[in-house]
Design a protein around this motif. Sequence first.
Motif, PDB file in Angstrom:
ATOM      1  N   VAL A  10      -4.671   7.071  -9.453  1.00 15.40           N
ATOM      2  CA  VAL A  10      -3.770   5.963  -9.140  1.00 15.40           C
ATOM      3  C   VAL A  10      -2.580   6.426  -8.344  1.00 15.40           C
ATOM      4  O   VAL A  10      -2.112   5.748  -7.471  1.00 15.40           O
ATOM      5  CB  VAL A  10      -3.301   5.294 -10.430  1.00 15.40           C
ATOM      6  CG1 VAL A  10      -2.206   4.322 -10.167  1.00 15.40           C
ATOM      7  CG2 VAL A  10      -4.463   4.636 -11.099  1.00 15.40           C
ATOM      8  N   PHE A  11      -2.046   7.551  -8.640  1.00 15.11           N
ATOM      9  CA  PHE A  11      -0.837   7.993  -7.985  1.00 15.11           C
ATOM     10  C   PHE A  11      -1.052   9.180  -7.093  1.00 15.11           C
ATOM     11  O   PHE A  11      -0.107   9.696  -6.544  1.00 15.11           O
ATOM     12  CB  PHE A  11       0.219   8.327  -9.036  1.00 15.11           C
ATOM     13  CG  PHE A  11      -0.231   9.392  -9.949  1.00 15.11           C
ATOM     14  CD1 PHE A  11      -1.031   9.075 -11.011  1.00 15.11           C
ATOM     15  CD2 PHE A  11       0.105  10.697  -9.725  1.00 15.11           C
ATOM     16  CE1 PHE A  11      -1.476  10.055 -11.851  1.00 15.11           C
ATOM     17  CE2 PHE A  11      -0.337  11.676 -10.568  1.00 15.11           C
ATOM     18  CZ  PHE A  11      -1.126  11.354 -11.630  1.00 15.11           C
ATOM     19  N   SER A  48      -8.394  -0.818  -3.161  1.00 11.79           N
ATOM     20  CA  SER A  48      -8.719  -1.764  -2.092  1.00 11.79           C
ATOM     21  C   SER A  48      -8.310  -1.265  -0.708  1.00 11.79           C
ATOM     22  O   SER A  48      -8.834  -1.744   0.296  1.00 11.79           O
ATOM     23  CB  SER A  48      -8.076  -3.127  -2.370  1.00 11.79           C
ATOM     24  OG  SER A  48      -6.703  -3.003  -2.658  1.00 11.79           O
ATOM     25  N   ARG A  49      -7.377  -0.312  -0.643  1.00 12.35           N
ATOM     26  CA  ARG A  49      -6.989   0.307   0.638  1.00 12.35           C
ATOM     27  C   ARG A  49      -6.504   1.723   0.364  1.00 12.35           C
ATOM     28  O   ARG A  49      -5.887   1.983  -0.658  1.00 12.35           O
ATOM     29  CB  ARG A  49      -5.842  -0.440   1.313  1.00 12.35           C
ATOM     30  CG  ARG A  49      -6.225  -1.717   1.958  1.00 12.35           C
ATOM     31  CD  ARG A  49      -5.131  -2.399   2.752  1.00 12.35           C
ATOM     32  NE  ARG A  49      -3.795  -1.843   2.658  1.00 12.35           N
ATOM     33  CZ  ARG A  49      -2.849  -2.032   3.554  1.00 12.35           C
ATOM     34  NH1 ARG A  49      -3.079  -2.764   4.609  1.00 12.35           N
ATOM     35  NH2 ARG A  49      -1.655  -1.526   3.400  1.00 12.35           N
ATOM     36  N   SER A 146       1.190 -10.069  -7.950  1.00 15.28           N
ATOM     37  CA  SER A 146       0.432 -10.415  -9.149  1.00 15.28           C
ATOM     38  C   SER A 146      -0.996  -9.881  -9.142  1.00 15.28           C
ATOM     39  O   SER A 146      -1.551  -9.607 -10.189  1.00 15.28           O
ATOM     40  CB  SER A 146       0.417 -11.925  -9.357  1.00 15.28           C
ATOM     41  OG  SER A 146      -0.224 -12.555  -8.266  1.00 15.28           O
ATOM     42  N   ASP A 147      -1.591  -9.728  -7.971  1.00 16.11           N
ATOM     43  CA  ASP A 147      -2.985  -9.300  -7.918  1.00 16.11           C
ATOM     44  C   ASP A 147      -3.187  -7.932  -7.267  1.00 16.11           C
ATOM     45  O   ASP A 147      -4.311  -7.512  -7.042  1.00 16.11           O
ATOM     46  CB  ASP A 147      -3.830 -10.343  -7.200  1.00 16.11           C
ATOM     47  CG  ASP A 147      -3.426 -10.520  -5.734  1.00 16.11           C
ATOM     48  OD1 ASP A 147      -2.328 -10.051  -5.348  1.00 16.11           O
ATOM     49  OD2 ASP A 147      -4.202 -11.125  -4.981  1.00 16.11           O
ATOM     50  N   ARG A 148      -2.095  -7.210  -6.951  1.00 19.15           N
ATOM     51  CA  ARG A 148      -2.239  -5.879  -6.372  1.00 19.15           C
ATOM     52  C   ARG A 148      -0.939  -5.089  -6.486  1.00 19.15           C
ATOM     53  O   ARG A 148       0.139  -5.655  -6.626  1.00 19.15           O
ATOM     54  CB  ARG A 148      -2.695  -5.946  -4.927  1.00 19.15           C
ATOM     55  CG  ARG A 148      -1.708  -6.585  -4.015  1.00 19.15           C
ATOM     56  CD  ARG A 148      -2.242  -6.618  -2.611  1.00 19.15           C
ATOM     57  NE  ARG A 148      -1.528  -7.649  -1.892  1.00 19.15           N
ATOM     58  CZ  ARG A 148      -1.923  -8.150  -0.774  1.00 19.15           C
ATOM     59  NH1 ARG A 148      -3.026  -7.736  -0.228  1.00 19.15           N
ATOM     60  NH2 ARG A 148      -1.220  -9.075  -0.183  1.00 19.15           N
ATOM     61  N   LEU A 178      -1.889   4.188  -1.428  1.00 17.10           N
ATOM     62  CA  LEU A 178      -3.026   3.707  -2.194  1.00 17.10           C
ATOM     63  C   LEU A 178      -2.707   2.302  -2.670  1.00 17.10           C
ATOM     64  O   LEU A 178      -1.641   2.070  -3.243  1.00 17.10           O
ATOM     65  CB  LEU A 178      -3.270   4.597  -3.411  1.00 17.10           C
ATOM     66  CG  LEU A 178      -3.602   6.060  -3.142  1.00 17.10           C
ATOM     67  CD1 LEU A 178      -3.686   6.827  -4.437  1.00 17.10           C
ATOM     68  CD2 LEU A 178      -4.873   6.181  -2.347  1.00 17.10           C
ATOM     69  N   GLU A 179      -3.617   1.364  -2.415  1.00 20.96           N
ATOM     70  CA  GLU A 179      -3.443  -0.007  -2.876  1.00 20.96           C
ATOM     71  C   GLU A 179      -4.586  -0.350  -3.815  1.00 20.96           C
ATOM     72  O   GLU A 179      -5.752  -0.083  -3.498  1.00 20.96           O
ATOM     73  CB  GLU A 179      -3.454  -0.983  -1.714  1.00 20.96           C
ATOM     74  CG  GLU A 179      -3.320  -2.434  -2.163  1.00 20.96           C
ATOM     75  CD  GLU A 179      -3.552  -3.403  -1.034  1.00 20.96           C
ATOM     76  OE1 GLU A 179      -2.561  -3.767  -0.385  1.00 20.96           O
ATOM     77  OE2 GLU A 179      -4.725  -3.779  -0.792  1.00 20.96           O
TER      78      GLU A 179
END
Length: 183
Positions: A10-11, A48-49, A146-148, A178-179
Amino acid sequence: MKCLALIAIVFLGLVGCSKDEAGADPQLKVSDAMAVTNADMIGHWQLSRMMADTLVDLDDDNSFSKNLLDETDCFNTMSITFKKDGTFISNNAQMSFEAGASQNEFSCLSDRMDSGNWEVRNDSLILEMQINGETYIHRKLINFESDRFSFDVNKIESNQYVNDPGDTQASAIRILELEYSRK
């Protein structure tokens, strides 16, 4: 060993877009209108990206992109799940630049699962985990909707986890964004 194990948890990651570039996208913004809370993050998120600060051609097709997801499917399974009890689990991609006859070509390796503890404090995601027997605590300022959500990883941070032998398709990358999107 010249293995480049790209651990883009994630990071973490090897590459992404700069703050200026991320700020130019009206869909990505630092959450200064409201505080991000632990409750906002609970759930499953899929990568997602993965935006680099420079064009790369990881698949050697002479087509360059800043979005690493356009260059390889190695990262397609990357995800993180934040649980209510303050723990997380993440699926992380790994890759190598030791493939091919000259042992300097890009290839995907099997995924790796990581876990640890998490919390959100002052719009920063704080993660504590063990990687290869070492405990790491990371604080990443997050851009949240809210969604990303997204965050940046710089070369100095990624060098803690990635052994880049230099002179690879990804060596020029200095920052990555990172998205993750909620699933």
